[in-house]
Design a protein around this motif. Structure first.
Motif, PDB file in Angstrom:
ATOM      1  N   SER A 124       0.524   9.917  -4.350  1.00 49.06           N
ATOM      2  CA  SER A 124      -0.619   9.000  -4.462  1.00 49.06           C
ATOM      3  C   SER A 124      -1.646   9.450  -5.496  1.00 49.06           C
ATOM      4  O   SER A 124      -2.327   8.625  -6.097  1.00 49.06           O
ATOM      5  N   HIS A 125      -1.769  10.779  -5.689  1.00 47.38           N
ATOM      6  CA  HIS A 125      -2.752  11.300  -6.648  1.00 47.38           C
ATOM      7  C   HIS A 125      -2.145  11.525  -8.031  1.00 47.38           C
ATOM      8  O   HIS A 125      -2.885  11.862  -8.952  1.00 47.38           O
ATOM      9  N   SER A 136       0.854  -1.195   0.000  1.00 49.00           N
ATOM     10  CA  SER A 136       0.000   0.000   0.000  1.00 49.00           C
ATOM     11  C   SER A 136       0.882   1.234   0.000  1.00 49.00           C
ATOM     12  O   SER A 136       2.083   1.153   0.306  1.00 49.00           O
ATOM     13  N   ALA A 137       0.298   2.376  -0.301  1.00 45.45           N
ATOM     14  CA  ALA A 137       1.039   3.634  -0.200  1.00 45.45           C
ATOM     15  C   ALA A 137       1.306   3.976   1.259  1.00 45.45           C
ATOM     16  O   ALA A 137       2.303   4.615   1.587  1.00 45.45           O
ATOM     17  N   THR A 138       0.410   3.549   2.129  1.00 45.62           N
ATOM     18  CA  THR A 138       0.626   3.760   3.560  1.00 45.62           C
ATOM     19  C   THR A 138       1.920   3.074   3.991  1.00 45.62           C
ATOM     20  O   THR A 138       2.753   3.673   4.680  1.00 45.62           O
ATOM     21  N   LYS A 148      -7.187   5.430  -7.648  1.00 48.85           N
ATOM     22  CA  LYS A 148      -6.017   6.183  -8.112  1.00 48.85           C
ATOM     23  C   LYS A 148      -5.785   5.996  -9.620  1.00 48.85           C
ATOM     24  O   LYS A 148      -6.570   5.330 -10.286  1.00 48.85           O
ATOM     25  N   ASP A 190       4.468  12.567  -1.561  1.00 50.85           N
ATOM     26  CA  ASP A 190       3.313  11.669  -1.560  1.00 50.85           C
ATOM     27  C   ASP A 190       2.605  11.899  -2.896  1.00 50.85           C
ATOM     28  O   ASP A 190       1.811  12.818  -3.049  1.00 50.85           O
ATOM     29  N   TYR A 197      -9.940  17.286   1.735  1.00 51.69           N
ATOM     30  CA  TYR A 197      -9.893  16.352   2.847  1.00 51.69           C
ATOM     31  C   TYR A 197     -10.311  17.053   4.129  1.00 51.69           C
ATOM     32  O   TYR A 197     -10.047  18.243   4.285  1.00 51.69           O
ATOM     33  N   SER A 221       0.262   5.279  -4.862  1.00 54.61           N
ATOM     34  CA  SER A 221      -0.762   4.338  -4.390  1.00 54.61           C
ATOM     35  C   SER A 221      -1.457   3.709  -5.595  1.00 54.61           C
ATOM     36  O   SER A 221      -1.691   4.385  -6.600  1.00 54.61           O
TER      37      SER A 221
HETATM   38  C1  LIG Z   1      -4.693   7.019  -1.206  1.00 56.51           C
HETATM   39  C2  LIG Z   1      -3.710   7.852  -0.479  1.00 56.51           C
HETATM   40  C3  LIG Z   1      -2.785   7.324   0.434  1.00 56.51           C
HETATM   41  C4  LIG Z   1      -2.839   5.899   0.918  1.00 56.51           C
HETATM   42  O1  LIG Z   1      -2.876   4.974  -0.061  1.00 56.51           O
HETATM   43  P1  LIG Z   1      -3.086   3.423   0.272  1.00 56.51           P
HETATM   44  O2  LIG Z   1      -2.490   2.745  -0.917  1.00 56.51           O
HETATM   45  O3  LIG Z   1      -4.564   3.219   0.393  1.00 56.51           O
HETATM   46  O4  LIG Z   1      -2.366   3.110   1.532  1.00 56.51           O
HETATM   47  C5  LIG Z   1      -1.834   8.161   0.982  1.00 56.51           C
HETATM   48  N1  LIG Z   1      -1.792   9.463   0.671  1.00 56.51           N
HETATM   49  C6  LIG Z   1      -2.668  10.016  -0.179  1.00 56.51           C
HETATM   50  C7  LIG Z   1      -2.560  11.465  -0.492  1.00 56.51           C
HETATM   51  C8  LIG Z   1      -3.667   9.242  -0.760  1.00 56.51           C
HETATM   52  O5  LIG Z   1      -4.578   9.801  -1.571  1.00 56.51           O
END
Ligand SMILES: *Cc1c(COP(=O)(O)O)cnc(C)c1O
Length: 381
Positions: free
Chosen positions: A159-160, A53-55, A188, A157, A326, A183
């Protein structure tokens, strides 16, 4: 019910997953490395490590940078909680830098102010997690300039933002950062169901990331500290975790990579259509700057005078479940207990109070998008 985001899975994705399930390793086979190579090739980064995961990727990034007890990490309030939690997992403390109201990304002015103050108080952070909100890259060159003299690490980060660009280069190339994480959650740019990755240009950090994600172990006999180097040996050198991505997930991500550019193109078309059909409404629309191309992960409008809950409800009654990105992280009860209060980051809070995320994903149809635009005109005028 139409939601704000949705994956696209086609027959080739399904065939790739079935092939793994029928014929190949379910985990620890070659798919992870193939996915990593595809990510490096796409972004231009030298090294990639895929994780579950991204986490986990954010956690591993902090561990690899040596973030620990007594350290401070900064991020923005306008993000998913994972951007801040990663510091706490490592025993560090977290603080926030407010956002710019136009880009909704980290404000470089606020960053500089906070750095000056932190320097005077001898409380500089060890790392800053910058978030490319909604797919729009932060101003990385200027952020780097602020931080490099203080020896502060930078984690993007992203992720987006997989599929977006900054200064004409793909987000993830790590030109101005130590790590960029992605992520692959279904909302995503591409999905592996669950999954994430860390990209870096630093060989030592890449090695460390891979170790922390694999129980703190290495099989690279050249770097063994005490074992003999027999072919069956692995050596644990740090306390790591099992953050592996299975081959089932990795092969799905790999298959999705071939469609990434077409997904982003479609998102861009939809975003442009919103931009041109919402300009007459009393709302603030997202921006792109000259040197960035957003990956258009989400399309967020800010209401100017309407009641957000009422607008949300009107959409719900017509079959659209919108979202809000958020809730400022520092307003979460867990963070309030750490000492943060309402009013601490006023730009993020004011933004949040009026923000509304409209549906935007490659499979959204023209008719569905027109409905969204029509409902907004009915409710807001
Ligand atoms: C989705 C997201 C994460 C976490 O992603 P996971 O893969 O669900 O752990 C972290 N940071 C941002 C900004 C995200 O949008």
């Amino acid at each position: 019910m139409i939601q704000y985001g949705k994956h696209v899975i086609d027959a080739s994705d399904i065939a790739a997953v079935c092939d793994v399930m029928e014929n190949r390793f379910l985990t620890q086979g070659p798919a992870g490395e193939q996915f990593e190579s595809a990510l490096c090739q796409y972004t231009g980064a030298s090294y990639a490590t895929v994780v579950n995961s991204a986490t986990s990727a954010l956690h591993v990034a902090c561990l690899s940078l040596g973030v620990g007890s007594g350290d401070i990490v900064w991020t923005v309030p306008n993000s998913f909680i994972a951007s801040a939690n990663c510091a706490l997992y490592c025993g560090a403390s977290i603080d926030f830098v407010d956002i710019d109201p136009e880009t909704r990304n980290l404000s470089v002015d606020r960053l500089q102010e906070k750095l000056d103050k932190a320097k005077a108080e001898n409380r500089l952070p060890k790392a800053v997690v910058v978030v490319h909100f909604a797919g729009l890259s932060c101003d990385m060159e200027n952020i780097r300039q602020c931080l490099e003299n203080h020896n502060i690490a930078i984690i993007e980060d992203g992720s987006h933002a997989l599929g977006g660009t900054y200064q004409g280069r793909p987000v993830g190339n790590c030109r101005y950062s130590d790590f960029c994480i992605f992520s692959f959650h279904p909302v995503k740019s591409i999905t592996s169901a669950e999954g994430g990755a860390l990209l870096t240009n630093n060989a030592a950090l890449a090695k460390s990331a891979s170790m922390y994600a694999k129980q703190g172990t290495t099989k690279d006999t050249a770097s063994f500290r005490s074992l003999e180097g027999y072919p069956w040996e692995y050596e644990q050198q740090v306390l790591g975790y099992n953050f592996r991505l299975s081959d089932i997930h990795a092969v799905l991500g790999l298959s999705q990579m071939t469609k990434l550019d077409s997904f982003i193109q479609r998102r861009r078309v939809l975003a442009d259509y919103y931009q041109s059909h919402l300009v007459d409404l009393p709302v603030s629309l997202p921006t792109e700057s000259d040197n960035t191309e957003s990956a258009w992960h989400i399309y967020v409008i800010e209401l100017q005078r309407h009641n957000r809950a009422a607008v949300y409800q009107a959409f719900l009654e017509k079959g659209f479940m919108l979202n809000v990105h958020y809730i400022p992280i520092h307003l979460q009860p867990y963070y309030q207990e750490l000492g943060f209060s309402k009013g601490d980051f006023p730009v993020s809070e004011a933004y949040y109070n009026m923000a509304l995320t409209l549906p935007l994903y490659p499979g959204l149809t023209e008719a569905e998008q027109n409905s969204v635009i029509q409902i907004l005109h009915e409710v807001l005028i």
